[in-house]
Design a protein around this motif. Structure first.
Motif, PDB file in Angstrom:
ATOM      1  N   ALA A   1       0.829  -1.207   0.000  1.00 58.48           N
ATOM      2  CA  ALA A   1       0.000   0.000   0.000  1.00 58.48           C
ATOM      3  C   ALA A   1       0.858   1.249   0.000  1.00 58.48           C
ATOM      4  CB  ALA A   1      -0.932  -0.011   1.215  1.00 58.48           C
ATOM      5  N   LEU A   2       1.925   1.241   0.773  1.00 56.46           N
ATOM      6  CA  LEU A   2       2.813   2.402   0.811  1.00 56.46           C
ATOM      7  C   LEU A   2       3.513   2.613  -0.529  1.00 56.46           C
ATOM      8  CD1 LEU A   2       4.426   2.198   4.361  1.00 56.46           C
ATOM      9  CD2 LEU A   2       3.328   4.207   3.380  1.00 56.46           C
ATOM     10  N   THR A   3       3.928   1.527  -1.138  1.00 46.76           N
ATOM     11  CA  THR A   3       4.601   1.631  -2.436  1.00 46.76           C
ATOM     12  C   THR A   3       3.643   2.180  -3.487  1.00 46.76           C
ATOM     13  OG1 THR A   3       6.081  -0.211  -1.900  1.00 46.76           O
ATOM     14  CG2 THR A   3       5.847   0.368  -4.214  1.00 46.76           C
TER      15      THR A   3
ATOM     16  N   LEU B   1      11.414   3.888   0.759  1.00 46.26           N
ATOM     17  CA  LEU B   1      10.393   3.277  -0.086  1.00 46.26           C
ATOM     18  C   LEU B   1      10.829   3.263  -1.551  1.00 46.26           C
ATOM     19  CD1 LEU B   1       7.166   4.852   1.471  1.00 46.26           C
ATOM     20  CD2 LEU B   1       7.790   2.425   1.507  1.00 46.26           C
ATOM     21  N   TRP B   2      11.380   4.386  -2.001  1.00 49.46           N
ATOM     22  CA  TRP B   2      11.843   4.472  -3.388  1.00 49.46           C
ATOM     23  C   TRP B   2      12.938   3.438  -3.655  1.00 49.46           C
ATOM     24  CZ3 TRP B   2      16.362   5.440  -6.020  1.00 49.46           C
ATOM     25  CH2 TRP B   2      16.253   5.822  -7.362  1.00 49.46           C
ATOM     26  N   ALA B   3      13.878   3.351  -2.717  1.00 50.56           N
ATOM     27  CA  ALA B   3      14.993   2.416  -2.895  1.00 50.56           C
ATOM     28  C   ALA B   3      14.513   0.968  -2.891  1.00 50.56           C
ATOM     29  CB  ALA B   3      16.026   2.638  -1.795  1.00 50.56           C
ATOM     30  N   ARG B   4      13.610   0.633  -1.978  1.00 51.88           N
ATOM     31  CA  ARG B   4      13.089  -0.738  -1.927  1.00 51.88           C
ATOM     32  C   ARG B   4      12.348  -1.089  -3.208  1.00 51.88           C
ATOM     33  NH1 ARG B   4      10.456  -1.764   4.076  1.00 51.88           N
ATOM     34  NH2 ARG B   4      12.166  -0.948   5.318  1.00 51.88           N
TER      35      ARG B   4
ATOM     36  N   LYS C   1      21.148   2.471   0.528  1.00 45.64           N
ATOM     37  CA  LYS C   1      20.869   1.043   0.682  1.00 45.64           C
ATOM     38  C   LYS C   1      20.585   0.709   2.147  1.00 45.64           C
ATOM     39  CE  LYS C   1      23.680  -0.448  -3.276  1.00 45.64           C
ATOM     40  NZ  LYS C   1      24.888  -1.174  -3.707  1.00 45.64           N
ATOM     41  N   CYS C   2      21.311   1.341   3.044  1.00 51.61           N
ATOM     42  CA  CYS C   2      21.078   1.129   4.477  1.00 51.61           C
ATOM     43  C   CYS C   2      19.720   1.684   4.890  1.00 51.61           C
ATOM     44  CB  CYS C   2      22.189   1.784   5.292  1.00 51.61           C
ATOM     45  SG  CYS C   2      23.814   1.000   5.106  1.00 51.61           S
ATOM     46  N   LEU C   3      19.359   2.844   4.338  1.00 53.01           N
ATOM     47  CA  LEU C   3      18.042   3.423   4.625  1.00 53.01           C
ATOM     48  C   LEU C   3      16.934   2.486   4.159  1.00 53.01           C
ATOM     49  CD1 LEU C   3      18.350   7.202   3.569  1.00 53.01           C
ATOM     50  CD2 LEU C   3      18.601   6.206   5.838  1.00 53.01           C
ATOM     51  N   SER C   4      17.167   1.815   3.051  1.00 56.08           N
ATOM     52  CA  SER C   4      16.123   0.977   2.453  1.00 56.08           C
ATOM     53  C   SER C   4      15.704  -0.174   3.355  1.00 56.08           C
ATOM     54  CB  SER C   4      16.594   0.422   1.106  1.00 56.08           C
ATOM     55  OG  SER C   4      17.543  -0.617   1.276  1.00 56.08           O
TER      56      SER C   4
END
Length: 223
Positions: A143-145, A214-217, A171-174
């Motif tokens: 839902a967030l994506t 969210l963007w990175a994931r 990458k760590c934030l992801s």
């Protein structure tokens, strides 16, 4: 007065719960009361009283029912973020729709947890937020994506604008690492991590580290 490392380690987290379900919020408050990592825990289903508790207690964490009366959840989140020492905020939901999700991301909520997850996982995720991580329940990730794509579909972001080290930090934030954990993982100073995060948000046009994660994931930019 300066806080020593021992004081910091022994500090108990103060929590304010603002949720429209008496059964859920009272059970959650009791769960936190029984855990040694938590100190003061206040709970209410009223927006104004919730803001009073936030102002009075200056909590470490505020947990908010995302589906309170229209606009109330956003108001509580904004109020918690406008404190002199902004509180970390977890949005709670029993649904997986995307309505109002992006507004909470832009206001920099640190967590999105489903009320339908198991109690041990819920407690673990709450603690992760208290210790500086960004958390999202697996059942809410979709839902967030979707909400993120709908909100930023026209924004053109190029990962190549980041330096190699900034990509490592992203990458760590992801995966929800805190700044401290990112520094330890990459063997760099905490202050350096904060600078990299600031540059990532500015270069990529993100409103918060949650947006960046969210963007990175969504694009597989992860560890």
């Amino acid at each position: 007065m300066l806080m020593t490392q021992a004081d910091e380690n022994s500090k108990k987290f103060c929590v304010v719960i603002v949720d429209g379900s008496p059964l859920f919020r009272e059970a959650l408050a009791q769960l936190l009361h029984e855990d040694v990592e938590f100190g003061n825990v206040a709970e209410t289903g009223d927006k104004q009283l919730g803001m009073f508790y936030i102002d009075r207690l200056q909590p470490d964490l505020v947990m908010v029912d995302m589906h309170m009366k229209k606009g109330s959840a956003i108001d509580v989140l904004r109020y918690a973020k406008n404190l002199h020492r902004p509180a970390k905020v977890v949005m709670m939901t029993d649904r997986d729709d995307s309505e109002e999700l992006m507004a909470t991301v832009q206001l920099q909520a640190e967590g999105y947890l489903s009320k339908l997850i198991e109690v041990p996982e819920l407690l673990s995720q709450i603690k992760r937020v208290c210790h500086g991580k960004v958390v999202v329940s697996n059942r809410l990730m979709g839902a967030l994506t979707r909400a993120f794509r709908e909100d930023t579909g026209e924004v053109d972001r190029d990962l190549n604008c980041l330096t190699s080290r900034e990509k490592d930090v992203l990458k760590c934030l992801s995966i929800g690492m805190s700044n401290q954990q990112t520094g330890e993982y990459l063997s760099i100073q905490l202050g350096t991590v904060k600078v990299h995060v600031k540059h990532i948000l500015k270069k990529m046009g993100f409103a918060s580290r949650t947006q960046a994660a969210l963007w990175a994931r969504d694009r597989g930019v992860t560890i």
